[in-house]
Design a protein around this motif. Sequence first.
Motif, PDB file in Angstrom:
ATOM      1  N   SER A  63       8.608  11.134  14.631  1.00  0.00           N
ATOM      2  CA  SER A  63       9.020  11.062  13.230  1.00  0.00           C
ATOM      3  C   SER A  63       7.984  11.637  12.277  1.00  0.00           C
ATOM      4  O   SER A  63       8.225  11.737  11.091  1.00  0.00           O
ATOM      5  CB  SER A  63       9.330   9.615  12.842  1.00  0.00           C
ATOM      6  OG  SER A  63       8.142   8.853  12.911  1.00  0.00           O
ATOM      7  N   ARG A  95       9.682  17.395   7.361  1.00  0.00           N
ATOM      8  CA  ARG A  95      10.976  17.930   6.945  1.00  0.00           C
ATOM      9  C   ARG A  95      12.093  17.636   7.932  1.00  0.00           C
ATOM     10  O   ARG A  95      13.198  17.297   7.534  1.00  0.00           O
ATOM     11  CB  ARG A  95      10.861  19.443   6.774  1.00  0.00           C
ATOM     12  CG  ARG A  95      10.660  19.848   5.353  1.00  0.00           C
ATOM     13  CD  ARG A  95      10.241  21.264   5.266  1.00  0.00           C
ATOM     14  NE  ARG A  95      11.339  22.168   5.011  1.00  0.00           N
ATOM     15  CZ  ARG A  95      11.168  23.449   4.825  1.00  0.00           C
ATOM     16  NH1 ARG A  95       9.970  23.971   4.909  1.00  0.00           N
ATOM     17  NH2 ARG A  95      12.190  24.222   4.575  1.00  0.00           N
ATOM     18  N   THR A  96      11.809  17.761   9.210  1.00  0.00           N
ATOM     19  CA  THR A  96      12.827  17.510  10.225  1.00  0.00           C
ATOM     20  C   THR A  96      13.255  16.055  10.207  1.00  0.00           C
ATOM     21  O   THR A  96      14.445  15.737  10.286  1.00  0.00           O
ATOM     22  CB  THR A  96      12.303  17.885  11.626  1.00  0.00           C
ATOM     23  OG1 THR A  96      11.854  19.231  11.585  1.00  0.00           O
ATOM     24  CG2 THR A  96      13.374  17.731  12.668  1.00  0.00           C
ATOM     25  N   ALA A 148      13.081  13.992   7.663  1.00  0.00           N
ATOM     26  CA  ALA A 148      13.821  13.732   6.424  1.00  0.00           C
ATOM     27  C   ALA A 148      15.254  14.247   6.529  1.00  0.00           C
ATOM     28  O   ALA A 148      16.193  13.588   6.085  1.00  0.00           O
ATOM     29  CB  ALA A 148      13.113  14.395   5.246  1.00  0.00           C
ATOM     30  N   ARG A 149      15.419  15.414   7.139  1.00  0.00           N
ATOM     31  CA  ARG A 149      16.762  15.974   7.302  1.00  0.00           C
ATOM     32  C   ARG A 149      17.611  15.100   8.235  1.00  0.00           C
ATOM     33  O   ARG A 149      18.777  14.847   7.976  1.00  0.00           O
ATOM     34  CB  ARG A 149      16.666  17.386   7.861  1.00  0.00           C
ATOM     35  CG  ARG A 149      17.868  18.196   7.587  1.00  0.00           C
ATOM     36  CD  ARG A 149      17.704  19.634   7.958  1.00  0.00           C
ATOM     37  NE  ARG A 149      16.313  20.002   8.133  1.00  0.00           N
ATOM     38  CZ  ARG A 149      15.887  21.171   8.536  1.00  0.00           C
ATOM     39  NH1 ARG A 149      16.746  22.091   8.815  1.00  0.00           N
ATOM     40  NH2 ARG A 149      14.625  21.453   8.677  1.00  0.00           N
ATOM     41  N   ALA A 150      17.007  14.633   9.322  1.00  0.00           N
ATOM     42  CA  ALA A 150      17.730  13.768  10.253  1.00  0.00           C
ATOM     43  C   ALA A 150      18.067  12.436   9.602  1.00  0.00           C
ATOM     44  O   ALA A 150      19.149  11.883   9.815  1.00  0.00           O
ATOM     45  CB  ALA A 150      16.902  13.546  11.510  1.00  0.00           C
ATOM     46  N   ARG A 196      18.756  11.875   6.530  1.00  0.00           N
ATOM     47  CA  ARG A 196      19.874  12.025   5.586  1.00  0.00           C
ATOM     48  C   ARG A 196      21.206  11.808   6.272  1.00  0.00           C
ATOM     49  O   ARG A 196      22.140  11.287   5.675  1.00  0.00           O
ATOM     50  CB  ARG A 196      19.852  13.416   4.948  1.00  0.00           C
ATOM     51  CG  ARG A 196      19.026  13.484   3.703  1.00  0.00           C
ATOM     52  CD  ARG A 196      19.325  14.762   2.969  1.00  0.00           C
ATOM     53  NE  ARG A 196      19.101  15.915   3.813  1.00  0.00           N
ATOM     54  CZ  ARG A 196      18.185  16.839   3.593  1.00  0.00           C
ATOM     55  NH1 ARG A 196      17.427  16.767   2.538  1.00  0.00           N
ATOM     56  NH2 ARG A 196      18.037  17.845   4.413  1.00  0.00           N
ATOM     57  N   TRP A 197      21.335  12.231   7.530  1.00  0.00           N
ATOM     58  CA  TRP A 197      22.577  12.036   8.274  1.00  0.00           C
ATOM     59  C   TRP A 197      22.630  10.668   8.924  1.00  0.00           C
ATOM     60  O   TRP A 197      23.635   9.970   8.824  1.00  0.00           O
ATOM     61  CB  TRP A 197      22.730  13.082   9.381  1.00  0.00           C
ATOM     62  CG  TRP A 197      23.354  14.352   8.925  1.00  0.00           C
ATOM     63  CD1 TRP A 197      22.728  15.527   8.686  1.00  0.00           C
ATOM     64  CD2 TRP A 197      24.734  14.570   8.641  1.00  0.00           C
ATOM     65  NE1 TRP A 197      23.623  16.470   8.279  1.00  0.00           N
ATOM     66  CE2 TRP A 197      24.869  15.903   8.242  1.00  0.00           C
ATOM     67  CE3 TRP A 197      25.871  13.771   8.687  1.00  0.00           C
ATOM     68  CZ2 TRP A 197      26.084  16.462   7.898  1.00  0.00           C
ATOM     69  CZ3 TRP A 197      27.088  14.333   8.343  1.00  0.00           C
ATOM     70  CH2 TRP A 197      27.180  15.658   7.947  1.00  0.00           C
ATOM     71  N   THR A 198      21.576  10.317   9.626  1.00  0.00           N
ATOM     72  CA  THR A 198      21.636   9.117  10.457  1.00  0.00           C
ATOM     73  C   THR A 198      21.541   7.829   9.669  1.00  0.00           C
ATOM     74  O   THR A 198      22.151   6.838  10.063  1.00  0.00           O
ATOM     75  CB  THR A 198      20.538   9.137  11.536  1.00  0.00           C
ATOM     76  OG1 THR A 198      19.263   9.242  10.899  1.00  0.00           O
ATOM     77  CG2 THR A 198      20.737  10.278  12.491  1.00  0.00           C
TER      78      THR A 198
END
Length: 156
Positions: free
Chosen positions: A76, A80-81, A83-85, A87-89
């Motif tokens: 984690s 950026r990765t 934070a992007r994940a 947003r969905w999960t």
Amino acid sequence: MSSLAEAVVALGYGLASALVPVVNAEAYVVVAGHRGGPVVVAVLALALGQTAGKLLLFESARRGTGRLARRLGRHSGSGRTAARAARWTGPIRRWLSRRRTAVPTVLVSAAVGVPPLAVVSVAAGTVGLRRWEFAVACLVGRVIRFALLVLPATLA
């Protein structure tokens, strides 16, 4: 193609498309509609195959929840990765953790495609949604989706 052969091919294609993203079940059902033949059989078998594949994802997430959480915690730190994940999960896990919104979330995802059913399948396995509730909502949603996609082809 006979009804039995169509059912077997559609079931296998549905299972493959649930696990391999480049195998497109929607394209299969549209082609089946244009080709004629047992369209209802194709829709039901394809939906069953897709549901079986998504149940594999669901069960994998359910059984590997501890390992998945440790792995996500370890990775984690990539800003950026992560934070992007999240947003969905994040919202999906919240919707799936509430009894009154869990089944509708799976149903909408299976019928519409938003949020992605693969993500919903994994998240549903981690939050403790009942297997049969997930399976029924997924199957009904997939039947609705494929029936709506094949309808114009069969009416033309």
